[in-house]
Design an enzyme around this catalytic site. Structure first.
Site: not given
Ligand code: AMP
Ligand code: ZN
Length: 143
Positions: A99, A101
């Site tokens: 993903h 950001h």
């Molecule tokens: P990373 O640390 O780059 O893997 O980021 C994962 C991101 O996914 C974090 O910023 C979380 O806040 C976000 N996240 C996890 N679960 C959800 C969800 N159900 N809906 C939206 N964002 C999410």
């Protein structure tokens, strides 16, 4: 990937605040934003690593991510945005569906990257570069 939470979001099995969707990518608000409007852009196809995402999809993620960044600036009065991607646990990846950001930023938003600057010794940079160039030539040739 049936257990992946982002695959479930794409399928509508877990709710999300959708920002954008097309044939290749899906974008939605991060549930724990650094600043309000913080958005995630994901490939619809499950990929753990950014390195396996096909070129067209990776390009779309970057293009849409940048456009979302501009929308965040214009509509939510931010001054700038960061595009950030954590590839691997040691890099901070928590959700194992790649993903991008899109993080809206303001000069006084109270958030700072803890960005250090090491220094190379004599000849070290060239040696490191040589290894990367060699490996890259092999992997890019193989696509
Ligand atoms: P990373 O640390 O780059 O893997 O980021 C994962 C991101 O996914 C974090 O910023 C979380 O806040 C976000 N996240 C996890 N679960 C959800 C969800 N159900 N809906 C939206 N964002 C999410
Ligand atoms: Zn997934």
């Amino acid at each position: 990937m049936s257990e992946c939470i982002f695959c479930k979001i794409i399928k509508g099995e877990i709710p999300s605040c959708r920002i954008y969707e097309d044939d290749l990518v899906y974008a939605f608000l991060d549930i724990g934003p650094i600043n309000f409007g913080h958005t995630l852009v994901i490939p619809k196809e499950h990929h753990e690593s950014s390195a396996t995402i096909p070129e067209a999809t990776a390009g779309r993620m970057f293009r849409i991510g940048s456009r979302i960044g501009v929308a965040l600036k214009r509509e939510l009065d931010y001054e700038a945005f960061n595009l950030h991607l954590a590839d691997g646990t040691a890099a901070g990846q928590v959700v194992m569906h790649a993903h991008l950001h899109v993080i809206p930023r303001g000069v006084e938003d109270g958030f700072h990257w803890n960005w250090r600057q090491l220094r190379y010794g004599d000849g070290e940079a060239a040696a490191v570069a040589e290894k990367i160039v060699k490996r890259l030539a092999a992997t890019v040739a193989g696509k």
